[in-house]
Enzyme design. Structure first.
Site, PDB file in Angstrom:
ATOM      1  N   GLY A  16       0.786  -1.105  -0.043  1.00  0.00           N
ATOM      2  CA  GLY A  16       0.100   0.165  -0.001  1.00  0.00           C
ATOM      3  C   GLY A  16       0.886   1.370   0.055  1.00  0.00           C
ATOM      4  O   GLY A  16       0.220   2.414   0.459  1.00  0.00           O
ATOM      5  N   ASN A  18       1.355   2.978  -2.438  1.00  0.00           N
ATOM      6  CA  ASN A  18       0.726   3.954  -3.373  1.00  0.00           C
ATOM      7  C   ASN A  18      -0.456   4.406  -2.862  1.00  0.00           C
ATOM      8  O   ASN A  18      -0.695   5.811  -2.937  1.00  0.00           O
ATOM      9  CB  ASN A  18       0.233   3.483  -4.852  1.00  0.00           C
ATOM     10  CG  ASN A  18       1.647   3.335  -5.681  1.00  0.00           C
ATOM     11  OD1 ASN A  18       1.883   4.225  -6.294  1.00  0.00           O
ATOM     12  ND2 ASN A  18       2.245   2.018  -6.048  1.00  0.00           N
ATOM     13  N   LEU A  98      -9.735  -7.467 -13.387  1.00  0.00           N
ATOM     14  CA  LEU A  98     -11.080  -7.353 -13.334  1.00  0.00           C
ATOM     15  C   LEU A  98     -11.677  -7.630 -14.761  1.00  0.00           C
ATOM     16  O   LEU A  98     -11.109  -7.408 -15.823  1.00  0.00           O
ATOM     17  CB  LEU A  98     -11.153  -5.878 -13.058  1.00  0.00           C
ATOM     18  CG  LEU A  98     -11.146  -5.603 -11.447  1.00  0.00           C
ATOM     19  CD1 LEU A  98     -11.129  -4.042 -11.296  1.00  0.00           C
ATOM     20  CD2 LEU A  98     -11.834  -6.137 -10.628  1.00  0.00           C
ATOM     21  N   ASN A 112      -5.214   2.823 -13.073  1.00  0.00           N
ATOM     22  CA  ASN A 112      -4.688   1.750 -12.730  1.00  0.00           C
ATOM     23  C   ASN A 112      -3.105   2.666 -12.580  1.00  0.00           C
ATOM     24  O   ASN A 112      -2.721   3.355 -13.405  1.00  0.00           O
ATOM     25  CB  ASN A 112      -4.530   0.677 -13.310  1.00  0.00           C
ATOM     26  CG  ASN A 112      -3.617  -0.087 -12.957  1.00  0.00           C
ATOM     27  OD1 ASN A 112      -3.356  -0.479 -11.837  1.00  0.00           O
ATOM     28  ND2 ASN A 112      -2.967  -0.959 -13.914  1.00  0.00           N
ATOM     29  N   HIS A 114       0.726   1.464 -13.407  1.00  0.00           N
ATOM     30  CA  HIS A 114       1.613   0.333 -13.719  1.00  0.00           C
ATOM     31  C   HIS A 114       3.064   0.619 -13.505  1.00  0.00           C
ATOM     32  O   HIS A 114       3.407   1.523 -14.258  1.00  0.00           O
ATOM     33  CB  HIS A 114       1.279  -0.150 -14.885  1.00  0.00           C
ATOM     34  CG  HIS A 114       1.846  -1.363 -15.611  1.00  0.00           C
ATOM     35  ND1 HIS A 114       1.778  -2.667 -15.197  1.00  0.00           N
ATOM     36  CD2 HIS A 114       2.861  -1.563 -16.438  1.00  0.00           C
ATOM     37  CE1 HIS A 114       2.553  -3.427 -15.439  1.00  0.00           C
ATOM     38  NE2 HIS A 114       3.327  -2.867 -16.453  1.00  0.00           N
ATOM     39  N   ASP A 155      -3.933  -3.439 -19.062  1.00  0.00           N
ATOM     40  CA  ASP A 155      -2.936  -2.459 -19.008  1.00  0.00           C
ATOM     41  C   ASP A 155      -3.054  -1.650 -20.221  1.00  0.00           C
ATOM     42  O   ASP A 155      -2.158  -1.284 -20.952  1.00  0.00           O
ATOM     43  CB  ASP A 155      -1.257  -2.895 -19.163  1.00  0.00           C
ATOM     44  CG  ASP A 155      -1.090  -3.335 -17.655  1.00  0.00           C
ATOM     45  OD1 ASP A 155      -1.748  -2.931 -16.582  1.00  0.00           O
ATOM     46  OD2 ASP A 155      -0.322  -4.337 -17.315  1.00  0.00           O
ATOM     47  N   ALA A 184       8.383   7.848  -9.666  1.00  0.00           N
ATOM     48  CA  ALA A 184       7.431   8.023 -10.505  1.00  0.00           C
ATOM     49  C   ALA A 184       6.120   7.779 -10.047  1.00  0.00           C
ATOM     50  O   ALA A 184       5.298   8.657  -9.992  1.00  0.00           O
ATOM     51  CB  ALA A 184       7.720   7.192 -11.779  1.00  0.00           C
ATOM     52  N   GLU A 185       5.799   6.474  -9.470  1.00  0.00           N
ATOM     53  CA  GLU A 185       4.373   6.067  -9.168  1.00  0.00           C
ATOM     54  C   GLU A 185       3.871   6.952  -8.101  1.00  0.00           C
ATOM     55  O   GLU A 185       2.774   7.518  -8.314  1.00  0.00           O
ATOM     56  CB  GLU A 185       4.401   4.723  -8.499  1.00  0.00           C
ATOM     57  CG  GLU A 185       4.796   3.591  -9.692  1.00  0.00           C
ATOM     58  CD  GLU A 185       4.605   2.262  -9.095  1.00  0.00           C
ATOM     59  OE1 GLU A 185       3.786   1.945  -8.370  1.00  0.00           O
ATOM     60  OE2 GLU A 185       5.893   1.262  -9.228  1.00  0.00           O
TER      61      GLU A 185
END
Ligand code: GAR
Length: 203
Positions: A16, A18, A98, A112, A114, A155, A184-185
């Site tokens: 977690g 993110n 999903l 999302n 990635h 994706d 980045a994320e």
């Protein structure tokens, strides 16, 4: 123009970090057009659940094993989203794909993150550390992260933001993963969430 923030649900499976970046961005005002109302985990031991609880956010755990089928699992998630009036769904390290039956109900409403520059190192089988192992094995010199809308193609949905990260000679999958997250994320996920929420509010 509406005043109330867009109701966000975050779906998680693991550590977690993110989710934490989203919570921090909400506290610092980077995310101001949306509010995290619910965190759903598909793994009872996800540390992300503790992060959510610490931040005072409602949590739920939905286990495919307990529910017996992928259909029942997705229906349970849909029910929780509806009950809580959720408007956008953020997949933040959510390690389940999903189905189209789910994604078609939320066009441009599922986001999302990635850990690679899509269309590189993405799609089925590319998740978590595997993505960084693949980038190092290929020998690319630049990787990064992508935030995108989720559709029926893993994706494959429209890209919202990307950020590049240079690979170092002595990188391991673990050092690369950490740097991609930090540089980045954790930056582009909150910025993308704010961008999408601000757009919803303005419509
Ligand atoms: C992150 O690197 C995220 O991009 C990746 O898993 C990690 C989860 O970390 N997601 C995927 O690979 C999805 N295909 P976190 O739980 O600390 O946010």
């Amino acid at each position: 123009m509406r005043e109330n923030p867009v109701k966000i649900a975050v779906l998680v499976s693991g550590g977690g970090t993110n989710l934490q970046a989203l919570i921090d961005a909400q506290n610092s005002g980077i995310i101001k057009s949306g509010k995290i109302e619910l965190v759903i985990a598909n793994n009872a031991g996800a540390y992300a659940l503790e992060r959510a609880a610490k931040a005072g956010i409602k949590t739920a755990t939905v286990l495919k094993k307990e529910l017996g089928s992928a259909e029942a699992f997705e229906q349970k998630i849909k029910d929780l989203l509806t009950e809580n009036g959720i408007e956008i769904i953020v997949l933040a390290g959510f390690m389940a794909i999903l189905s189209e039956n789910f994604t078609r109900d939320y066009p441009k409403r599922i986001i999302n993150v990635h850990p690679a520059l899509i269309p590189s190192f993405c799609g089925k089988g590319f998740y978590g550390l595997h993505v960084h192992e693949a980038a190092l094995a290929y020998g690319v010199k630049v990787t990064g992260a992508t935030v995108h809308f989720v559709n029926e193609i893993p994706d494959g949905g429209e890209i919202i933001m990307q950020k590049a990260v240079a690979i170092r000679e002595n990188d391991t999958p673990e050092t690369l993963q950490k740097r991609v997250m930090r540089l980045a994320e954790w930056k582009i996920l909150p910025l993308s969430v704010e961008k999408v929420c601000a757009k919803i509010i303005s419509e």
